[in-house]
Write an enzyme that holds these catalytic residues in place. Structure first.
Site, short mmCIF file in Angstrom:
data_model
loop_
_atom_site.label_atom_id
_atom_site.label_comp_id
_atom_site.label_asym_id
_atom_site.label_seq_id
_atom_site.Cartn_x
_atom_site.Cartn_y
_atom_site.Cartn_z
N ARG A 16 13.40 31.27 7.88
CA ARG A 16 12.63 30.11 8.35
C ARG A 16 11.67 29.56 7.30
NH1 ARG A 16 9.79 31.50 13.74
NH2 ARG A 16 10.03 33.67 13.11
N ASP A 107 4.49 41.41 4.63
CA ASP A 107 4.02 40.05 4.94
C ASP A 107 2.89 40.05 5.97
OD1 ASP A 107 5.48 40.85 7.13
OD2 ASP A 107 6.56 38.96 7.37
N ASN A 174 2.79 45.54 19.64
CA ASN A 174 2.97 46.29 18.41
C ASN A 174 2.67 45.40 17.21
OD1 ASN A 174 3.89 48.05 16.39
ND2 ASN A 174 6.00 47.34 16.62
N ASN A 389 -5.62 19.55 -34.26
CA ASN A 389 -5.26 20.96 -34.47
C ASN A 389 -3.77 21.21 -34.64
OD1 ASN A 389 -5.05 20.14 -31.76
ND2 ASN A 389 -5.07 22.24 -31.04
#
Length: 462
Positions: A16, A107, A174, A389
């Protein structure tokens, strides 16, 4: 933390997200989610870490190797569930023989070191064989539910798709993090099967197995904001919003003022001193350190820099540089990497400094480029000065001594040295070294041609 190890699950595809990048490498406040997790585990004094890789495995391992720490990698070639992922770490656990093992998802960035430690203490003090990190959700849809018996003992975890109507009403969910006794986990993994709606090996089923053996399963309940993860761009935005607020609260407690949080994003690894004011539109990235009494912004970007005290940094950008006390920068200026700016320097508007050392009290007021240069103290740059430079092949340095005065629109063709107290006349192109105290004039002599303009313009239409 005793004899403990951690297994980090980082094999998921994250469909996703719609990205070529591994899900765990997507950033929350400019920091990959996996780095949040690895930092937390390391800060919790867990040194033995095994990372389970799958999709974009090389991408993730290459990133983690840059951290300079030693990890063990195992590959989940076919994604058959979280239990299957942990099975890939069996050999690692059998060889290292930790007493307890922490299982985390790569994650879920907000399970920090203090939470890991308190979670571990709960596991040890209750003498649990498995301890599950849980939260209470008003809307638990999509989460695994914690199933208890009539006495309140944990019987197992049931996934949303496998739950009955009554089980779906359970609000304790959970969070996907666990402490296991290692030998108990290894035994439970041997009994897993794919007899569920997804035909996958669920790690959650080990809880039912352990409980069914008469062993002790417990929980550690925390606020959901600490256990949030991201499977989509929308959820990633939600994580960023949570992270921003967590960082703001930490900074407020440290004595930092943020006048308006609109557009302000600050890395969780940034350190900011008290009495510093952060104005709208400010972005502070990486391990930036900012001293006390500074004013940062509005509309500024600071990335991996060190700023001293009382710095005013206005509508400008700086990367990988060091800025001393009492420096003013901006508006609309840029410090590119590897700049060291000493104290009391003034860098004004539309100035770019790159890979240069700027001495105390030097003033670079406006419209100037200073690249690959070593500049002394007390130097004054006029408007429009350029250190030239690069010759198309190599870059060379410019050296400017103390108290030099660089006139407006001077070009300093590197390599070149301007001595202490030396002057350059406005409009000069300097190609040779200038001695101390000398004036260098390097421009064509002015010639006036009388009547030229009148003849040139006589036919111009009015």
């Amino acid at each position: 933390m005793g004899k403990a190890a951690a297994v980090i699950l980082a094999a998921g595809e994250g469909k996703r997200m719609k990205s070529d990048k591994s899900k765990v490498l997507h950033e929350v406040l400019f920091k990959p989610m996996i780095d949040w997790v690895m930092d937390s585990v390391t800060e919790a004094d867990i040194d033995n870490i095994c990372v389970v890789l799958g999709h974009n495995a090389d991408q993730v391992s290459e990133h983690l190797n840059k951290r300079g720490q030693k990890y063990t990698y195992v590959l989940q070639e076919e994604q058959l569930g979280t239990g299957h992922a942990v099975m890939q770490a069996r050999e690692y656990l059998e060889q290292t023989k930790p007493e307890d093992v922490l299982i985390l998802n790569g994650d879920t960035p907000f399970i920090d070191s203090s939470l890991i430690k308190s979670f571990y203490l709960e596991h040890k003090n209750k003498k649990n064989d498995v301890t599950i990190l849980t939260s209470i959700a008003d809307n638990p849809f999509g989460y695994g539910r914690i199933v208890r018996d009539s006495s309140g003992n944990v019987k197992g975890i049931i996934e949303e798709k496998d739950a009955t109507d009554d089980e779906r009403k359970i609000k304790e969910i959970n969070a996907g993090a666990y402490w296991f006794k290692t030998d108990v986990l290894l035994e439970a993994l041997s009994h897993l099967n794919g007899d569920n709606a997804q035909h996958e090996y669920y790690l959650t089923d080990t809880v039912k197995i352990i409980s069914g053996q008469g062993l002790r399963a417990g929980t550690c309940i925390v606020d959901m904001k600490y256990t949030a993860g991201a499977n989509s761009r929308k959820q990633l935005l939600e994580l960023n919003n949570i992270a921003r607020q967590l960082v703001f609260e930490k900074l407020f407690d440290a004595g930092v003022t943020i006048t308006d949080i609109s557009g302000v994003s600050i890395s969780p690894d940034a350190e900011i001193g008290y009495d510093t004011v952060i104005l709208p539109g400010t972005i502070i990235k990486g391990k930036t350190k900012i001293g006390i009494g500074c004013q940062i912004g509005p509309n500024s970007l600071i990335d991996n820099c060190v700023l001293g005290d009382n710095v005013v940094f206005n509508a400008s950008q700086a990367r990988n540089s060091k800025i001393g006390n009492n420096v003013t920068v901006g508006p609309f200026s840029q410090l590119r990497p590897d700049c060291v700016i000493a104290e009391n320097v003034h860098i004004g508007d539309f100035v770019e400094v790159k890979n240069s050392n700027i001495g105390c009290g030097t003033k670079i007021a406006h419209l100037t480029y200073v690249g690959d240069s070593d500049v002394g103290g007390g130097v004054n740059f006029g408007c429009g000065v350029v250190t030239v430079n690069y010759d198309g092949v190599k870059k060379s340095r410019t050296i400017i001594g103390d108290n030099a005065f660089i006139g407006c629109n001077t070009n300093l063709i590197a390599p070149v040295k301007v001595g202490n107290g030396a002057y350059t006349a406005a409009g000069s192109t300097i190609t040779m070294d200038i001695p101390d105290g000398a004036l260098s004039v390097a421009r064509s002599r002015q010639q006036n041609i009388d009547g030229w303009a009148e003849k040139k313009l006589k036919n111009r239409k009015k």
